[in-house]
Scaffold this motif. Structure first.
Motif, PDB file in Angstrom:
ATOM      1  N   GLY A  43       3.311 -95.434  -6.563  1.00 15.43           N
ATOM      2  CA  GLY A  43       4.467 -96.233  -7.200  1.00 15.43           C
ATOM      3  C   GLY A  43       4.882 -95.290  -8.297  1.00 15.43           C
ATOM      4  N   PRO A  44       4.202 -94.834  -9.323  1.00 20.16           N
ATOM      5  CA  PRO A  44       4.650 -94.203 -10.402  1.00 20.16           C
ATOM      6  C   PRO A  44       5.448 -92.761  -9.935  1.00 20.16           C
ATOM      7  CG  PRO A  44       2.504 -94.858 -10.892  1.00 20.16           C
ATOM      8  CD  PRO A  44       2.758 -95.154  -9.544  1.00 20.16           C
ATOM      9  N   ARG A  45       4.761 -92.464  -8.625  1.00 21.42           N
ATOM     10  CA  ARG A  45       5.187 -90.846  -8.314  1.00 21.42           C
ATOM     11  C   ARG A  45       6.691 -91.077  -7.739  1.00 21.42           C
ATOM     12  NH1 ARG A  45      -0.090 -90.829  -9.142  1.00 21.42           N
ATOM     13  NH2 ARG A  45      -1.057 -89.069  -9.898  1.00 21.42           N
ATOM     14  N   LEU A  46       6.943 -92.126  -6.857  1.00 26.08           N
ATOM     15  CA  LEU A  46       8.004 -92.246  -5.969  1.00 26.08           C
ATOM     16  C   LEU A  46       9.183 -93.171  -6.721  1.00 26.08           C
ATOM     17  CD1 LEU A  46       6.232 -92.696  -2.400  1.00 26.08           C
ATOM     18  CD2 LEU A  46       6.610 -90.705  -3.816  1.00 26.08           C
ATOM     19  N   GLU A  47       8.898 -93.983  -7.527  1.00 26.49           N
ATOM     20  CA  GLU A  47       9.912 -94.922  -8.019  1.00 26.49           C
ATOM     21  C   GLU A  47      11.073 -94.036  -8.582  1.00 26.49           C
ATOM     22  OE1 GLU A  47       7.192 -98.642  -8.706  1.00 26.49           O
ATOM     23  OE2 GLU A  47       8.575 -98.261 -10.547  1.00 26.49           O
ATOM     24  N   ASP A  48      12.116 -94.633  -8.419  1.00 27.64           N
ATOM     25  CA  ASP A  48      13.439 -94.008  -8.845  1.00 27.64           C
ATOM     26  C   ASP A  48      13.751 -92.317  -8.421  1.00 27.64           C
ATOM     27  OD1 ASP A  48      14.032 -96.240 -10.427  1.00 27.64           O
ATOM     28  OD2 ASP A  48      12.575 -95.534 -11.912  1.00 27.64           O
ATOM     29  N   HIS A  61      17.058 -93.294  -2.228  1.00 21.52           N
ATOM     30  CA  HIS A  61      16.191 -93.573  -3.489  1.00 21.52           C
ATOM     31  C   HIS A  61      15.225 -94.521  -3.176  1.00 21.52           C
ATOM     32  CE1 HIS A  61      19.656 -91.186  -5.274  1.00 21.52           C
ATOM     33  NE2 HIS A  61      18.695 -91.044  -6.284  1.00 21.52           N
ATOM     34  N   ILE A  62      14.359 -94.443  -3.710  1.00 22.39           N
ATOM     35  CA  ILE A  62      13.205 -95.314  -3.580  1.00 22.39           C
ATOM     36  C   ILE A  62      13.027 -96.237  -5.004  1.00 22.39           C
ATOM     37  CG2 ILE A  62      10.633 -95.401  -3.715  1.00 22.39           C
ATOM     38  CD1 ILE A  62      10.554 -92.774  -2.248  1.00 22.39           C
ATOM     39  N   GLU A  63      13.160 -97.425  -4.832  1.00 21.78           N
ATOM     40  CA  GLU A  63      13.029 -98.423  -5.540  1.00 21.78           C
ATOM     41  C   GLU A  63      11.779 -98.922  -6.157  1.00 21.78           C
ATOM     42  OE1 GLU A  63      16.083-101.288  -4.987  1.00 21.78           O
ATOM     43  OE2 GLU A  63      17.685 -99.904  -5.656  1.00 21.78           O
ATOM     44  N   PHE A  72       4.720-100.893   1.588  1.00 25.22           N
ATOM     45  CA  PHE A  72       6.153-100.776   1.584  1.00 25.22           C
ATOM     46  C   PHE A  72       6.620 -99.641   0.657  1.00 25.22           C
ATOM     47  CE2 PHE A  72       4.997-104.944   3.357  1.00 25.22           C
ATOM     48  CZ  PHE A  72       5.580-105.018   4.356  1.00 25.22           C
ATOM     49  N   ILE A  73       7.428 -98.841   1.043  1.00 27.97           N
ATOM     50  CA  ILE A  73       8.153 -98.120   0.104  1.00 27.97           C
ATOM     51  C   ILE A  73       9.872 -98.667   0.110  1.00 27.97           C
ATOM     52  CG2 ILE A  73       9.043 -95.642  -0.242  1.00 27.97           C
ATOM     53  CD1 ILE A  73       6.446 -94.539   1.049  1.00 27.97           C
ATOM     54  N   GLU A  74       9.961 -99.237  -0.847  1.00 27.94           N
ATOM     55  CA  GLU A  74      11.091 -99.929  -1.027  1.00 27.94           C
ATOM     56  C   GLU A  74      12.522 -98.803  -1.310  1.00 27.94           C
ATOM     57  OE1 GLU A  74      10.574-103.132  -3.656  1.00 27.94           O
ATOM     58  OE2 GLU A  74       8.830-103.977  -2.243  1.00 27.94           O
ATOM     59  N   LEU A  75      13.420 -99.156  -0.416  1.00 28.13           N
ATOM     60  CA  LEU A  75      14.769 -98.090  -0.660  1.00 28.13           C
ATOM     61  C   LEU A  75      15.968 -98.937  -1.269  1.00 28.13           C
ATOM     62  CD1 LEU A  75      14.223 -96.689   2.898  1.00 28.13           C
ATOM     63  CD2 LEU A  75      13.380 -95.657   0.580  1.00 28.13           C
ATOM     64  N   ASP A  76      16.803 -98.225  -1.661  1.00 26.33           N
ATOM     65  CA  ASP A  76      18.026 -98.596  -2.239  1.00 26.33           C
ATOM     66  C   ASP A  76      19.030 -99.187  -1.430  1.00 26.33           C
ATOM     67  OD1 ASP A  76      18.639 -96.470  -0.888  1.00 26.33           O
ATOM     68  OD2 ASP A  76      19.821 -95.360  -2.604  1.00 26.33           O
ATOM     69  N   ASN A  77      18.877 -99.317   0.029  1.00 30.38           N
ATOM     70  CA  ASN A  77      19.645-100.084   0.778  1.00 30.38           C
ATOM     71  C   ASN A  77      19.259-101.403   1.233  1.00 30.38           C
ATOM     72  OD1 ASN A  77      17.845 -98.819   2.488  1.00 30.38           O
ATOM     73  ND2 ASN A  77      19.393 -98.183   3.670  1.00 30.38           N
ATOM     74  N   ALA A  78      18.148-101.943   0.568  1.00 28.67           N
ATOM     75  CA  ALA A  78      17.599-103.089   1.080  1.00 28.67           C
ATOM     76  C   ALA A  78      16.649-103.162   2.170  1.00 28.67           C
ATOM     77  CB  ALA A  78      18.518-104.361   1.316  1.00 28.67           C
ATOM     78  N   THR A  79      16.141-101.801   2.474  1.00 27.08           N
ATOM     79  CA  THR A  79      15.409-101.651   3.591  1.00 27.08           C
ATOM     80  C   THR A  79      13.982-101.286   2.761  1.00 27.08           C
ATOM     81  OG1 THR A  79      16.053 -99.504   3.892  1.00 27.08           O
ATOM     82  CG2 THR A  79      17.264-101.168   5.068  1.00 27.08           C
ATOM     83  N   SER A  94       3.110 -88.408  10.981  1.00 25.99           N
ATOM     84  CA  SER A  94       4.016 -89.502  11.393  1.00 25.99           C
ATOM     85  C   SER A  94       5.422 -89.233  10.619  1.00 25.99           C
ATOM     86  CB  SER A  94       3.571 -90.755  11.178  1.00 25.99           C
ATOM     87  OG  SER A  94       2.141 -90.740  11.502  1.00 25.99           O
ATOM     88  N   ILE A  95       4.959 -89.198   9.236  1.00 26.63           N
ATOM     89  CA  ILE A  95       6.335 -89.156   8.511  1.00 26.63           C
ATOM     90  C   ILE A  95       6.087 -88.227   7.312  1.00 26.63           C
ATOM     91  CG2 ILE A  95       7.551 -90.555   6.546  1.00 26.63           C
ATOM     92  CD1 ILE A  95       8.764 -91.360   9.153  1.00 26.63           C
ATOM     93  N   VAL A  96       7.024 -87.594   6.757  1.00 30.27           N
ATOM     94  CA  VAL A  96       7.094 -86.321   5.714  1.00 30.27           C
ATOM     95  C   VAL A  96       8.383 -86.849   4.703  1.00 30.27           C
ATOM     96  CG1 VAL A  96       6.748 -84.127   5.034  1.00 30.27           C
ATOM     97  CG2 VAL A  96       5.887 -84.635   7.225  1.00 30.27           C
ATOM     98  N   LEU A  97       7.707 -87.061   3.514  1.00 34.16           N
ATOM     99  CA  LEU A  97       8.966 -87.500   2.541  1.00 34.16           C
ATOM    100  C   LEU A  97       8.723 -86.001   1.535  1.00 34.16           C
ATOM    101  CD1 LEU A  97       8.206 -91.204   2.081  1.00 34.16           C
ATOM    102  CD2 LEU A  97       9.895 -90.054   3.515  1.00 34.16           C
ATOM    103  N   ARG A  98      10.099 -85.512   1.413  1.00 33.71           N
ATOM    104  CA  ARG A  98       9.808 -84.499   0.369  1.00 33.71           C
ATOM    105  C   ARG A  98      10.608 -84.919  -0.842  1.00 33.71           C
ATOM    106  NH1 ARG A  98      11.027 -78.222   1.642  1.00 33.71           N
ATOM    107  NH2 ARG A  98       8.875 -78.634   2.259  1.00 33.71           N
ATOM    108  N   ILE A  99       9.863 -84.886  -1.909  1.00 34.16           N
ATOM    109  CA  ILE A  99      10.314 -85.658  -3.211  1.00 34.16           C
ATOM    110  C   ILE A  99       9.848 -85.071  -4.231  1.00 34.16           C
ATOM    111  CG2 ILE A  99       9.761 -87.586  -4.833  1.00 34.16           C
ATOM    112  CD1 ILE A  99       9.553 -89.323  -1.887  1.00 34.16           C
ATOM    113  N   ALA A 100      11.062 -84.792  -5.136  1.00 38.63           N
ATOM    114  CA  ALA A 100      10.863 -83.492  -6.261  1.00 38.63           C
ATOM    115  C   ALA A 100      10.039 -82.337  -5.773  1.00 38.63           C
ATOM    116  CB  ALA A 100       9.877 -84.238  -7.261  1.00 38.63           C
ATOM    117  N   ASP A 101       8.679 -82.159  -6.268  1.00 36.21           N
ATOM    118  CA  ASP A 101       8.250 -80.748  -5.704  1.00 36.21           C
ATOM    119  C   ASP A 101       7.370 -80.889  -4.660  1.00 36.21           C
ATOM    120  OD1 ASP A 101       9.846 -79.121  -7.456  1.00 36.21           O
ATOM    121  OD2 ASP A 101       8.617 -79.858  -9.142  1.00 36.21           O
ATOM    122  N   ASP A 102       6.857 -81.803  -4.312  1.00 27.12           N
ATOM    123  CA  ASP A 102       5.852 -82.315  -3.402  1.00 27.12           C
ATOM    124  C   ASP A 102       6.370 -82.939  -2.094  1.00 27.12           C
ATOM    125  OD1 ASP A 102       3.784 -82.024  -5.343  1.00 27.12           O
ATOM    126  OD2 ASP A 102       4.400 -83.704  -6.324  1.00 27.12           O
TER     127      ASP A 102
END
Ligand SMILES: [Zn+2]
Length: 267
Positions: A15-20, A41-43, A53-60, A89-97
């Motif tokens: 949560g704290p790492r991915l939010e916003d 964007h991750i909400e 659930f990783i909630e996104l800015d487009n209501a998905t 299965s899935i790789v998310l590149r976010i900031a430096d990680d």
């Protein structure tokens, strides 16, 4: 199999790492899903039963179910992965990680408004950690979904009835409630079944803090669980050797004390 509390801990970690944050790019074996994550964007990050659930800015939301072999890892950009890329299965590149979901049982993009409601209402019972628990209602729900011949070990693991209980809590709850592992749904009262769900909820919540999983809160060094993983060791109540057997629908390891959990003295 990750227990419900594991997924909540994961949500608390992510949560704290991915939010916003923005998903700079997405990849992995599930290219069909990844393609729709690029640039979003991750909400927020939330857990429901065994689903993350990783909630996104487009209501998905990106819903992942880890099943028996899945896990989420976080890696610095140039760090070596602990599993082969082919298992991602899935790789998310976010900031430096890079956040990598390996070997997910299920990964899909769900619409928060409609699809997630469907997922929550039809496929998943109330969450024993996050929801107000009406244990008697859960007992009745169990009878809606399962036959009277269903074993309690399968009832407790059935995420349609209540979500959160995994294989460890299954055995521990039955021990604490003194129910034998071959007890069937039709053989217990709503009240007894409700007591199992209340206890499971209580144990799951007590274990949210992290560290070793504890279901036995005695002030000694004899152990943090009563029966799970203790095959052949003396029961911590009566010294009878703990037994184990693969049983139930999915042949999962089940642990019990043949003396404390004999079929005699309960409803
Ligand atoms: Zn015993």
């Amino acid at each position: 199999m990750p227990e419900g509390d594991t997924i909540h801990k994961l949500a608390n970690y992510l949560g704290p790492r991915l939010e916003d944050q923005q998903i700079l790019s997405a990849g992995g074996a599930r290219a069909d899903v990844a393609r729709r994550l690029n640039g979003r964007h991750i909400e927020g990050v939330s857990a429901r039963g065994k689903h993350l659930f990783i909630e996104l800015d487009n209501a998905t939301a990106l819903r992942s179910h880890l099943g028996m072999h899945g896990s989420w890892h976080r890696y610095a950009r140039d760090e070596e992965w602990q599993r082969p890329q082919s298992q991602a299965s899935i790789v998310l590149r976010i900031a430096d990680d890079d956040y990598v979901c390996f070997n997910a049982k299920e990964v899909e993009l769900v619409r928060l408004s409609s699809v997630r409601n469907r997922v929550v209402n039809e496929r998943l019972g109330p969450d024993l950690i996050g929801d107000e628990v009406d244990a008697i209602a859960l007992a009745r729900r169990a009878r809606e979904f399962l036959d009277p011949e269903a074993l309690l070990i399968d009832v407790l693991l059935d995420q349609r009835v209540a979500s959160g209980i995994g294989n460890v809590y299954k055995s521990e709850v039955l021990f604490i409630e003194r129910l034998p592992p071959d007890k069937m749904l039709g053989e217990v009262s709503d009240e007894k079944l409700a007591a199992c769900f209340s206890l499971a909820s209580d144990l799951l919540r007590k274990n949210l803090g992290g560290g070793m999983r504890v279901t036995r809160f005695e002030n000694d060094s004899a152990g943090s669980v009563w029966v799970y993983g203790r095959t052949g060791q003396p029961c911590l109540e009566c010294d009878t050797p703990i037994r184990s057997l693969r049983m139930g629908k999915n042949h999962r390891g089940t642990f019990w004390c043949p003396a404390c959990q004999s079929a005699r003295d309960h409803d």
